[in-house]
Design a protein around this motif. Structure first.
Motif, PDB file in Angstrom:
ATOM      1  N   LEU A  62       0.571  -1.437  -0.061  1.00  0.00           N
ATOM      2  CA  LEU A  62      -0.234   0.090   0.222  1.00  0.00           C
ATOM      3  C   LEU A  62       0.962   1.819   0.033  1.00  0.00           C
ATOM      4  O   LEU A  62       0.694   2.854  -1.023  1.00  0.00           O
ATOM      5  CB  LEU A  62      -1.378  -0.285   1.735  1.00  0.00           C
ATOM      6  N   VAL A  63       1.758   1.596   0.731  1.00  0.00           N
ATOM      7  CA  VAL A  63       2.981   2.244   1.123  1.00  0.00           C
ATOM      8  C   VAL A  63       3.491   2.694  -0.493  1.00  0.00           C
ATOM      9  O   VAL A  63       3.551   3.777  -1.314  1.00  0.00           O
ATOM     10  CB  VAL A  63       3.896   1.808   1.860  1.00  0.00           C
ATOM     11  N   VAL A  64       3.919   1.284  -0.820  1.00  0.00           N
ATOM     12  CA  VAL A  64       4.399   1.732  -2.427  1.00  0.00           C
ATOM     13  C   VAL A  64       3.957   1.828  -3.355  1.00  0.00           C
ATOM     14  O   VAL A  64       4.220   3.180  -3.811  1.00  0.00           O
ATOM     15  CB  VAL A  64       5.176   0.903  -2.858  1.00  0.00           C
ATOM     16  N   ILE A  65       2.391   1.353  -2.827  1.00  0.00           N
ATOM     17  CA  ILE A  65       1.924   1.539  -4.504  1.00  0.00           C
ATOM     18  C   ILE A  65       1.149   3.828  -4.473  1.00  0.00           C
ATOM     19  O   ILE A  65       1.410   4.621  -5.378  1.00  0.00           O
ATOM     20  CB  ILE A  65      -0.193   0.990  -4.469  1.00  0.00           C
ATOM     21  N   LEU A  66       1.051   3.712  -2.981  1.00  0.00           N
ATOM     22  CA  LEU A  66       0.776   5.480  -2.736  1.00  0.00           C
ATOM     23  C   LEU A  66       2.084   6.156  -3.202  1.00  0.00           C
ATOM     24  O   LEU A  66       1.559   7.496  -3.570  1.00  0.00           O
ATOM     25  CB  LEU A  66       0.234   5.895  -1.374  1.00  0.00           C
ATOM     26  N   PHE A  67       3.165   6.216  -2.855  1.00  0.00           N
ATOM     27  CA  PHE A  67       3.708   6.931  -3.314  1.00  0.00           C
ATOM     28  C   PHE A  67       4.367   6.865  -4.604  1.00  0.00           C
ATOM     29  O   PHE A  67       4.629   8.057  -5.347  1.00  0.00           O
ATOM     30  CB  PHE A  67       5.420   5.851  -1.244  1.00  0.00           C
ATOM     31  N   PHE A  68       4.447   5.780  -5.384  1.00  0.00           N
ATOM     32  CA  PHE A  68       4.528   6.112  -6.670  1.00  0.00           C
ATOM     33  C   PHE A  68       3.111   6.373  -7.421  1.00  0.00           C
ATOM     34  O   PHE A  68       3.654   7.362  -8.075  1.00  0.00           O
ATOM     35  CB  PHE A  68       4.779   4.635  -7.183  1.00  0.00           C
ATOM     36  N   TRP A  69       2.145   6.229  -6.574  1.00  0.00           N
ATOM     37  CA  TRP A  69       0.647   7.411  -7.431  1.00  0.00           C
ATOM     38  C   TRP A  69       1.073   8.813  -6.704  1.00  0.00           C
ATOM     39  O   TRP A  69       0.881  10.013  -8.007  1.00  0.00           O
ATOM     40  CB  TRP A  69       0.037   6.438  -6.684  1.00  0.00           C
ATOM     41  N   ALA A  70       1.588   9.415  -5.603  1.00  0.00           N
ATOM     42  CA  ALA A  70       1.623  10.678  -5.515  1.00  0.00           C
ATOM     43  C   ALA A  70       2.782  10.867  -6.626  1.00  0.00           C
ATOM     44  O   ALA A  70       3.188  12.470  -6.929  1.00  0.00           O
ATOM     45  CB  ALA A  70       2.654  10.728  -4.682  1.00  0.00           C
ATOM     46  N   LYS A  71       4.377  10.095  -6.104  1.00  0.00           N
ATOM     47  CA  LYS A  71       4.858  10.696  -7.498  1.00  0.00           C
ATOM     48  C   LYS A  71       4.561  10.637  -8.686  1.00  0.00           C
ATOM     49  O   LYS A  71       5.183  12.201  -9.638  1.00  0.00           O
ATOM     50  CB  LYS A  71       6.588  10.062  -7.343  1.00  0.00           C
ATOM     51  N   SER A  72       4.171  10.212  -9.423  1.00  0.00           N
ATOM     52  CA  SER A  72       3.816  10.485 -10.849  1.00  0.00           C
ATOM     53  C   SER A  72       2.538  11.365 -11.023  1.00  0.00           C
ATOM     54  O   SER A  72       2.788  11.841 -12.307  1.00  0.00           O
ATOM     55  CB  SER A  72       3.183   8.904 -11.349  1.00  0.00           C
ATOM     56  N   ALA A  73       2.035  11.577 -10.115  1.00  0.00           N
ATOM     57  CA  ALA A  73       0.817  12.343 -10.136  1.00  0.00           C
ATOM     58  C   ALA A  73       1.343  13.403 -10.656  1.00  0.00           C
ATOM     59  O   ALA A  73       1.393  15.188 -11.162  1.00  0.00           O
ATOM     60  CB  ALA A  73       0.169  12.311  -9.116  1.00  0.00           C
ATOM     61  N   LEU A  74       2.667  14.219  -9.500  1.00  0.00           N
ATOM     62  CA  LEU A  74       3.349  15.500  -9.945  1.00  0.00           C
ATOM     63  C   LEU A  74       3.730  15.435 -11.221  1.00  0.00           C
ATOM     64  O   LEU A  74       3.856  16.869 -11.346  1.00  0.00           O
ATOM     65  CB  LEU A  74       4.110  15.736  -8.311  1.00  0.00           C
ATOM     66  N   LEU A  75       4.426  15.014 -11.629  1.00  0.00           N
ATOM     67  CA  LEU A  75       5.713  14.715 -12.168  1.00  0.00           C
ATOM     68  C   LEU A  75       4.167  15.105 -13.381  1.00  0.00           C
ATOM     69  O   LEU A  75       4.376  15.227 -14.625  1.00  0.00           O
ATOM     70  CB  LEU A  75       5.859  13.130 -12.731  1.00  0.00           C
ATOM     71  N   LEU A  76       3.437  14.537 -13.994  1.00  0.00           N
ATOM     72  CA  LEU A  76       2.107  14.283 -14.831  1.00  0.00           C
ATOM     73  C   LEU A  76       0.632  15.031 -14.829  1.00  0.00           C
ATOM     74  O   LEU A  76       0.012  15.136 -16.068  1.00  0.00           O
ATOM     75  CB  LEU A  76       1.879  12.694 -14.854  1.00  0.00           C
ATOM     76  N   ASN A  77       0.920  16.171 -13.787  1.00  0.00           N
ATOM     77  CA  ASN A  77      -0.073  16.492 -13.604  1.00  0.00           C
ATOM     78  C   ASN A  77      -1.610  16.270 -13.642  1.00  0.00           C
ATOM     79  O   ASN A  77      -2.469  16.637 -14.024  1.00  0.00           O
ATOM     80  CB  ASN A  77      -0.466  17.882 -14.640  1.00  0.00           C
TER      81      ASN A  77
END
Length: 204
Positions: A62-77
Motif C-alpha cells: 500500500l505504501v509503495v503504491i501510494l508513494f509512486f502514485w503521488a510522485k507520478s501525479a506530480l510529474l504528469l499533473n
C-alpha cells in the motif's frame, strides 16, 4: 394471530448497516464479509501464511503504491491519490471507551457476585460457559473459531428471521426443560452446600 407475536430481528440487531449485513439485506457487504473472512482463514490456516508477515506485506504494498502514485501525479499533473484524512475523532474514542466500560463493569460485577456474594448458581453458569469455550478451543484455534462465528452470524439471524415462530416454540420447550432440571439440581444439591454468610465475612 401468530404473526402479531413476531418482533423485528432487524431492529434487535441495531437497525443499521450491521443489521443489513447480517440479514443479507446488503448483499454486497454480506458477500464481501463472507468471501473476505473465508479467504483470510484459508491463507492463515491452509496456506500456512503468517499473520504478521501478511499485515507487513499489505502495508508495504500500500505504501509503495501510494508513494509512486503521488510522485507520478506530480510529474504528469494528475490528481493525487484520494487518501482520506486519517484522524480518529474524540467522539468515537469516548463512545468506544463507554462501551468498553459497560462490558468491563459487567464482568467485574459478575466476579464480585461470585467471589464476595457467594452466588453459586452464577458460578456454575460461568464455569459451564468457560468450560465449553475451553473444550471447543481444544478442537479449533482462535482464527477458526472467529471464522465459525462469522459464518454463524451470517446464517443464524437470517434463519431465525424466516422461521421465527417455529424456532421460538422449540426454544420455549427447551427452556422449560432446562429450567426444570436446574430447579431439581438447585433443590437437591446446590441449596445443601453451606455458604458463609455476609455477617461472618464482615466480622472476619
Amino acid at each position: 394471530m401468530r404473526e402479531s407475536h413476531r418482533f423485528s430481528v432487524h431492529l434487535s440487531l441495531g437497525g443499521g448497516a450491521v443489521a443489513d449485513m447480517l440479514l443479507w439485506k446488503n448483499w454486497f457487504g454480506s458477500a464481501a464479509l463472507l468471501i473476505g473472512s473465508t479467504a483470510l482463514w484459508f491463507l492463515f490456516e491452509r496456506a500456512g501464511y503468517n499473520l504478521l508477515s501478511f499485515i507487513s506485506n499489505v502495508l508495504f504494498l500500500l505504501v509503495v503504491i501510494l508513494f509512486f502514485w503521488a510522485k507520478s501525479a506530480l510529474l504528469l499533473n494528475r490528481p493525487l491519490p484520494p487518501v482520506p484524512n486519517l484522524d480518529i475523532s474524540e467522539e468515537s474514542v469516548v463512545k468506544a471507551a463507554d462501551e468498553m466500560r459497560v462490558w468491563v463493569n459487567r464482568a467485574l460485577s459478575i466476579g464480585h457476585d461470585i467471589a464476595i456474594g457467594g452466588n453459586l448458581g452464577l458460578f456454575i453458569q460461568v464455569f459451564l460457559v468457560l468450560w465449553v469455550i475451553s473444550y471447543l478451543g481444544s478442537f479449533f484455534n482462535f482464527l477458526t473459531l472467529v471464522h465459525i462465528g462469522v459464518l454463524l452470524s451470517l446464517s443464524v439471524p437470517v434463519l431465525y428471521d424466516k422461521y421465527q415462530m417455529q424456532i421460538d416454540e422449540k426454544l420455549i420447550i427447551a427452556h422449560k426443560i432446562i429450567q426444570t432440571q436446574y430447579q431439581k439440581i438447585d433443590e437437591q444439591i446446590l441449596k445443601k452446600i453451606p455458604l458463609p454468610s455476609n455477617n461472618v465475612k464482615k466480622t472476619q
